[in-house]
Design a protein around this motif. Structure first.
Motif, short mmCIF file in Angstrom:
data_model
loop_
_atom_site.label_atom_id
_atom_site.label_comp_id
_atom_site.label_asym_id
_atom_site.label_seq_id
_atom_site.Cartn_x
_atom_site.Cartn_y
_atom_site.Cartn_z
N ARG A 165 0.83 -1.21 0.00
CA ARG A 165 0.00 0.00 0.00
C ARG A 165 0.87 1.26 0.00
O ARG A 165 0.54 2.26 -0.65
CB ARG A 165 -0.93 -0.02 1.19
CG ARG A 165 -2.03 -1.07 1.07
CD ARG A 165 -2.71 -1.35 2.40
NE ARG A 165 -3.39 -0.16 2.91
CZ ARG A 165 -3.89 -0.07 4.15
NH1 ARG A 165 -3.76 -1.08 4.99
NH2 ARG A 165 -4.51 1.04 4.53
N THR A 189 1.37 13.10 -2.08
CA THR A 189 0.27 13.95 -1.64
C THR A 189 0.81 15.22 -0.98
O THR A 189 2.00 15.36 -0.73
CB THR A 189 -0.60 13.20 -0.63
OG1 THR A 189 0.20 12.90 0.54
CG2 THR A 189 -1.12 11.89 -1.22
N ARG A 231 -3.51 4.66 6.17
CA ARG A 231 -4.89 4.99 5.80
C ARG A 231 -5.06 6.50 5.62
O ARG A 231 -5.75 6.95 4.71
CB ARG A 231 -5.86 4.47 6.86
CG ARG A 231 -7.32 4.50 6.39
CD ARG A 231 -8.30 4.10 7.48
NE ARG A 231 -7.89 2.88 8.16
CZ ARG A 231 -7.60 2.80 9.45
NH1 ARG A 231 -7.65 3.90 10.20
NH2 ARG A 231 -7.26 1.66 10.00
N GLU A 268 -3.65 7.37 2.27
CA GLU A 268 -4.56 6.94 1.21
C GLU A 268 -5.77 7.87 1.12
O GLU A 268 -6.23 8.20 0.02
CB GLU A 268 -5.00 5.50 1.48
CG GLU A 268 -3.89 4.48 1.29
CD GLU A 268 -4.29 3.08 1.75
OE1 GLU A 268 -3.69 2.11 1.24
OE2 GLU A 268 -5.19 2.97 2.61
N ASP A 269 -6.30 8.28 2.27
CA ASP A 269 -7.43 9.21 2.28
C ASP A 269 -7.04 10.54 1.65
O ASP A 269 -7.83 11.16 0.93
CB ASP A 269 -7.91 9.43 3.70
CG ASP A 269 -8.59 8.19 4.30
OD1 ASP A 269 -8.93 7.28 3.52
OD2 ASP A 269 -8.73 8.13 5.54
N ASP A 270 -5.81 10.99 1.92
CA ASP A 270 -5.31 12.23 1.31
C ASP A 270 -5.34 12.12 -0.21
O ASP A 270 -5.76 13.05 -0.91
CB ASP A 270 -3.87 12.52 1.76
CG ASP A 270 -3.78 12.92 3.22
OD1 ASP A 270 -4.81 13.33 3.79
OD2 ASP A 270 -2.67 12.83 3.80
N ALA A 271 -4.86 10.98 -0.73
CA ALA A 271 -4.84 10.78 -2.18
C ALA A 271 -6.24 10.84 -2.76
O ALA A 271 -6.48 11.43 -3.83
CB ALA A 271 -4.17 9.45 -2.51
N GLY A 272 -7.20 10.23 -2.04
CA GLY A 272 -8.58 10.25 -2.52
C GLY A 272 -9.16 11.65 -2.54
O GLY A 272 -9.81 12.05 -3.52
N ARG A 273 -8.92 12.42 -1.47
CA ARG A 273 -9.45 13.79 -1.41
C ARG A 273 -8.84 14.69 -2.48
O ARG A 273 -9.47 15.63 -2.94
CB ARG A 273 -9.21 14.38 -0.02
CG ARG A 273 -10.17 13.85 1.04
CD ARG A 273 -10.07 14.69 2.31
NE ARG A 273 -8.74 14.61 2.91
CZ ARG A 273 -8.40 13.70 3.82
NH1 ARG A 273 -9.28 12.79 4.22
NH2 ARG A 273 -7.19 13.69 4.34
N GLN A 274 -7.61 14.40 -2.85
CA GLN A 274 -6.91 15.23 -3.83
C GLN A 274 -7.06 14.69 -5.25
O GLN A 274 -6.41 15.18 -6.17
CB GLN A 274 -5.42 15.33 -3.45
CG GLN A 274 -5.17 16.05 -2.13
CD GLN A 274 -3.76 15.87 -1.61
OE1 GLN A 274 -2.80 15.85 -2.38
NE2 GLN A 274 -3.62 15.73 -0.29
N ASN A 275 -7.91 13.66 -5.42
CA ASN A 275 -8.17 13.06 -6.74
C ASN A 275 -6.90 12.59 -7.43
O ASN A 275 -6.74 12.74 -8.65
CB ASN A 275 -8.93 14.05 -7.64
CG ASN A 275 -10.31 14.38 -7.10
OD1 ASN A 275 -11.03 13.50 -6.64
ND2 ASN A 275 -10.66 15.67 -7.14
N LEU A 279 -4.67 6.10 -7.39
CA LEU A 279 -4.30 5.18 -6.32
C LEU A 279 -4.48 3.76 -6.85
O LEU A 279 -5.52 3.13 -6.65
CB LEU A 279 -5.16 5.42 -5.08
CG LEU A 279 -4.67 4.81 -3.76
CD1 LEU A 279 -3.35 5.45 -3.35
CD2 LEU A 279 -5.71 5.02 -2.66
#
Length: 460
Positions: free
Chosen positions: A21, A28, A228, A231-238, A241
């Motif tokens: 992971r 980010t 985690r 990973e959440d940072d990557a999701g929020r910043q589009n 992943l």
């Protein structure tokens, strides 16, 4: 809280999943912030290391110092760094990267204040030695910490763009000296080093502990929490992943660290090789950069302002060369870059020997060229050292290696002082050319290539 896992296979599987992971994470804003925060401390660490070199031309007159005394004062900080690299590299494996970094920063800032009250060469030498213990511990531990967040494909560029801050700090010391020392005296350099370094201390609380270190200690829940968040940072910043690619992780990845493993199996050759590289590159570069301002003033009789300006030119060109290296080393590779750089650096050094180093202009041109070429090695060896060892040995292995950096750094100014006093300036460059040649030969024969390879694959 430490997670207790009865089944060693389950711990191994969980660790492999965490590594997979981590490897797929994009860069980010949080990771960039970590690089900036650690870099701010490293910047002023570098500034502190070189400030004494630019204060020295004035201290020579104020305290009536001999060439040997100058060499001892310049070397004292590097000897302290040797101790710090060994002690704090070991400590970082025990209590974690972040707690260790905080201790190192407090120590080198405290001694920066103490240097303001130095009253002679002996007191300055003692303060610089103790300060060196803090500065010697900060960079290798920070290097291990930064490396452990980034995947293999992006590791070289991401890490070295952080590491460029070290030569930038060296350059800033020259700029500050040029404008401050002639007007306000040498103490102004140490005042500048205090406030920004103090600001870096509370920022440590904004950063997470290394998830690789946490996992290696069996603290899997804490490592999971850190990953985690990333990973959440990557999701929020589009940011992309991709699916994690699970690779087998050696059972020793979660084993207890033992420094003696540095001298066993595949790590013995790596350890001895990286030690030689550290010694060679830093003996030359720190011998040059710490002595040049004093040489310009004492040997060539240049005014203080001109001596400081010439020293700044050398540091500035070193920063440019470092940036070029950071952008290209993931393509070229570590081994090929180091071998070529060591061998090419012998050319300007031998040229100075042939010319006799009879003018300041000759020294500015050719010593700067040699320094800039070798600076691409010296600033990136922290990356290479961290890649050579597994997580359980990374901080202590990098610390042991960079301890030889300090040995080479302390030897360089002493060699310059002795050779200039007994043989003349031209033979300094002969000696340094021989050292660079040795570094090139050792790299060619014994170094391994690490570019693009996952840390756990390189070092089981």
């Amino acid at each position: 809280m430490t997670t207790s896992v009865a089944d060693g296979g389950a711990a191994q599987t969980t660790n492999a999943q965490l590594v997979a992971r981590l490897e797929r994470l994009p860069v980010t804003r949080r990771l960039l912030l970590i690089r900036v925060i650690v870099g701010s401390a490293t910047f002023f660490d570098a500034y502190t290391v070189l400030a004494i070199a630019f204060a020295m031309p004035q201290l020579v007159d104020e305290w009536n110092l001999s060439s040997s005394q100058v060499g001892l004062i310049l070397s004292a900080g590097y000897l302290g760094q040797l101790v710090g690299a060994l002690v704090f590299g070991w400590l970082a494996e025990r209590i974690g990267r972040l707690h260790t970094l905080l201790i190192t920063i407090v120590l080198f800032v405290a001694m920066d204040i103490a240097c303001l009250f130095a009253w002679n060469g002996t007191s300055m030498m003692i303060f610089r030695f103790v300060q060196g213990i803090g500065t010697g511990g900060e960079v290798p531990v920070a290097s291990a910490y930064i490396n452990e967040f980034i995947g293999a494909r992006k590791r070289g560029r991401f890490f070295l763009l952080y590491e460029v801050i070290f030569p930038a700090g060296l350059m800033f010391a020259g700029i500050a000296a040029y404008f401050l020392v002639p007007v306000y005296g040498w103490k102004a350099l140490f005042i500048v080093g205090i406030v920004p370094s103090l600001l870096a201390i509370p920022l440590r609380w904004l950063m997470p502990e290394s998830p690789r270190w946490l996992a290696s200690k069996g603290r899997l829940e804490e490592a999971e929490t850190v990953i985690r968040k990333l990973e959440d940072d990557a999701g929020r910043q589009n940011l992309p992943l991709p699916e994690p690619v699970l690779r087998p992780v050696d059972p020793k990845a979660t084993a207890r660290s033992d420094w003696r493993e540095l001298f066993k199996g595949i790590y013995l050759k790596r350890t001895l090789m990286i030690w030689v590289l550290w010694v060679c590159v830093y003996m030359v570069n720190n011998g040059l950069v710490t002595w040049l301002p004093t040489l310009y003033k004492k040997v060539f009789g240049l005014p203080l302002e001109t001596s400081l300006a010439y020293g700044w030119i050398t540091s500035g060109v070193g920063v440019v060369a470092s940036v070029i290296c950071a952008l290209l080393i993931d393509r070229v590779g570590r081994k090929r870059w180091y071998a070529v750089a060591f061998l090419v650096a012998t050319v300007p050094l031998l040229t100075l020997t042939a010319l006799g180093a009879t003018t300041a202009l000759q020294v500015v041109v050719f010593a700067t060229a040699a320094y800039a070429i070798l600076q691409t090695i010296s600033f990136s060896l922290y990356l290479y050292s961290a890649e050579l060892y597994p997580t359980r040995l990374r901080a202590v292995g990098t610390g042991f290696g960079s301890a030889w950096l300090r040995a080479g750094s302390s030897a360089g100014p002493l060699v310059v002082g002795w050779v200039v006093a007994d043989l003349g300036i031209r033979y300094v460059f002969t000696a340094f050319a021989a050292v660079a040649l040795l570094g090139g030969l050792v790299t060619t024969v014994f170094a391994i290539e690490t570019k693009g390879r996952v840390l756990e694959e390189l070092s089981p």
